[in-house]
Design a protein around this motif. Structure first.
Motif, PDB file in Angstrom:
ATOM      1  N   ASP A  58       0.669  -1.162  -0.129  1.00  0.00           N
ATOM      2  CA  ASP A  58      -0.048   0.040   0.000  1.00  0.00           C
ATOM      3  C   ASP A  58       0.726   1.216   0.014  1.00  0.00           C
ATOM      4  O   ASP A  58       0.492   2.220  -0.741  1.00  0.00           O
ATOM      5  CB  ASP A  58      -0.921   0.141   1.146  1.00  0.00           C
ATOM      6  CG  ASP A  58      -2.033  -0.989   1.054  1.00  0.00           C
ATOM      7  OD1 ASP A  58      -2.370  -1.704   0.051  1.00  0.00           O
ATOM      8  OD2 ASP A  58      -2.668  -1.068   2.131  1.00  0.00           O
ATOM      9  N   GLU A  59       1.816   1.341   0.804  1.00  0.00           N
ATOM     10  CA  GLU A  59       2.833   2.462   0.835  1.00  0.00           C
ATOM     11  C   GLU A  59       3.437   2.725  -0.380  1.00  0.00           C
ATOM     12  O   GLU A  59       3.749   3.792  -0.961  1.00  0.00           O
ATOM     13  CB  GLU A  59       3.981   2.251   1.958  1.00  0.00           C
ATOM     14  CG  GLU A  59       3.286   2.400   3.246  1.00  0.00           C
ATOM     15  CD  GLU A  59       4.260   2.253   4.348  1.00  0.00           C
ATOM     16  OE1 GLU A  59       5.716   2.481   4.174  1.00  0.00           O
ATOM     17  OE2 GLU A  59       4.098   1.691   5.750  1.00  0.00           O
ATOM     18  N   ILE A  60       4.096   1.370  -1.135  1.00  0.00           N
ATOM     19  CA  ILE A  60       4.521   1.698  -2.395  1.00  0.00           C
ATOM     20  C   ILE A  60       3.738   2.153  -3.363  1.00  0.00           C
ATOM     21  O   ILE A  60       3.951   2.825  -4.282  1.00  0.00           O
ATOM     22  CB  ILE A  60       5.081   0.295  -3.067  1.00  0.00           C
ATOM     23  CG1 ILE A  60       6.318  -0.237  -2.037  1.00  0.00           C
ATOM     24  CG2 ILE A  60       5.608   0.172  -4.209  1.00  0.00           C
ATOM     25  CD1 ILE A  60       6.918  -1.795  -2.077  1.00  0.00           C
ATOM     26  N   GLU A  61       2.439   1.707  -3.463  1.00  0.00           N
ATOM     27  CA  GLU A  61       1.584   2.101  -4.563  1.00  0.00           C
ATOM     28  C   GLU A  61       1.169   3.463  -4.234  1.00  0.00           C
ATOM     29  O   GLU A  61       1.026   4.194  -5.189  1.00  0.00           O
ATOM     30  CB  GLU A  61      -0.041   1.454  -4.139  1.00  0.00           C
ATOM     31  CG  GLU A  61      -0.980   1.650  -5.171  1.00  0.00           C
ATOM     32  CD  GLU A  61      -2.428   1.016  -5.001  1.00  0.00           C
ATOM     33  OE1 GLU A  61      -3.235   1.220  -5.742  1.00  0.00           O
ATOM     34  OE2 GLU A  61      -2.457   0.294  -3.889  1.00  0.00           O
ATOM     35  N   ALA A  66       2.262   9.078  -6.583  1.00  0.00           N
ATOM     36  CA  ALA A  66       2.797  10.419  -6.272  1.00  0.00           C
ATOM     37  C   ALA A  66       3.872  10.635  -7.117  1.00  0.00           C
ATOM     38  O   ALA A  66       3.875  11.780  -7.873  1.00  0.00           O
ATOM     39  CB  ALA A  66       3.280  10.557  -4.784  1.00  0.00           C
ATOM     40  N   ILE A  67       4.605   9.759  -7.694  1.00  0.00           N
ATOM     41  CA  ILE A  67       5.587   9.732  -8.758  1.00  0.00           C
ATOM     42  C   ILE A  67       5.137  10.007  -9.787  1.00  0.00           C
ATOM     43  O   ILE A  67       5.328  10.935 -10.662  1.00  0.00           O
ATOM     44  CB  ILE A  67       6.553   8.720  -8.778  1.00  0.00           C
ATOM     45  CG1 ILE A  67       7.454   8.681  -7.736  1.00  0.00           C
ATOM     46  CG2 ILE A  67       7.510   8.530 -10.120  1.00  0.00           C
ATOM     47  CD1 ILE A  67       8.308   7.311  -7.324  1.00  0.00           C
ATOM     48  N   GLU A  68       3.858   9.221 -10.370  1.00  0.00           N
ATOM     49  CA  GLU A  68       3.044   9.337 -11.561  1.00  0.00           C
ATOM     50  C   GLU A  68       2.631  10.773 -11.695  1.00  0.00           C
ATOM     51  O   GLU A  68       2.774  11.284 -12.649  1.00  0.00           O
ATOM     52  CB  GLU A  68       1.964   8.366 -11.618  1.00  0.00           C
ATOM     53  CG  GLU A  68       1.084   8.455 -12.930  1.00  0.00           C
ATOM     54  CD  GLU A  68       0.072   7.243 -12.820  1.00  0.00           C
ATOM     55  OE1 GLU A  68      -0.316   7.017 -13.987  1.00  0.00           O
ATOM     56  OE2 GLU A  68      -0.289   7.044 -11.766  1.00  0.00           O
ATOM     57  N   ASP A  69       1.661  11.264 -10.436  1.00  0.00           N
ATOM     58  CA  ASP A  69       1.334  12.583 -10.598  1.00  0.00           C
ATOM     59  C   ASP A  69       2.328  13.599 -10.882  1.00  0.00           C
ATOM     60  O   ASP A  69       2.201  14.320 -11.739  1.00  0.00           O
ATOM     61  CB  ASP A  69       0.773  12.973  -9.248  1.00  0.00           C
ATOM     62  CG  ASP A  69      -0.486  12.075  -8.951  1.00  0.00           C
ATOM     63  OD1 ASP A  69      -1.265  11.549  -9.861  1.00  0.00           O
ATOM     64  OD2 ASP A  69      -1.164  12.024  -7.760  1.00  0.00           O
TER      65      ASP A  69
END
Length: 151
Positions: A58-61, A66-69
């Motif tokens: 869940d934390e990785i997702e 956040a990186i994708e945004d």
């Protein structure tokens, strides 16, 4: 009752029955209860590990979102800048040529000699000719060609 509680309950029943662990039946029941206790510990460990892995995923997702945004926002900013730069370049290439208001019809013709695309307005159409900027050839046309040249 969860699996740990059930295993403890069975061990308590065995102890409460005061089974003779020296007899064959007593040894077998005692071994089964011990096995159930070991299996319970293993299942509990697997459940805890699964929960920990799920939390990490869940934390990785969330981090990936956040990186994708961030990347998508950066790409959109770059596209906006490129889009604005395209218009700035076009204005410079026109060398002060202004079509006036937005309702002006713009025509386009391809030079048969060099393939250069030339844009012009109705005033140039009325003149009947235009000189290609690339090769210097004089292109002649009439208002009848309007449908072919209109953009």
């Amino acid at each position: 009752m969860n699996i740990s509680e059930k295993a403890a309950y069975l061990k308590g029943l065995m102890d409460g029955l005061k089974l003779d662990t020296d007899s064959s039946e007593g040894k077998m029941i005692s071994a089964i209860v011990d096995l159930l206790g070991d299996l319970t510990k293993t299942v509990s460990d697997v459940e805890e590990t699964t929960i920990a892995i799920s939390d990490e995923l869940d934390e990785i997702e969330e981090d990936l979102d956040a990186i994708e945004d961030y990347i998508l926002d950066e790409d959109e900013d770059d596209e906006d800048e490129d889009y604005e730069d395209d218009f700035d370049d076009e204005d410079e290439d026109e060398e002060g040529f202004d079509f006036g208001d937005e309702d002006t019809t713009v025509y386009e013709v391809e030079c048969p000699s060099c393939g250069n695309i030339i844009d012009f307005d109705e005033e140039t159409l009325e003149k009947g000719s235009i000189i290609c900027d690339e090769c210097g050839e004089k292109l002649e046309f009439t208002a009848d060609d309007e449908d072919d040249d209109q953009e």
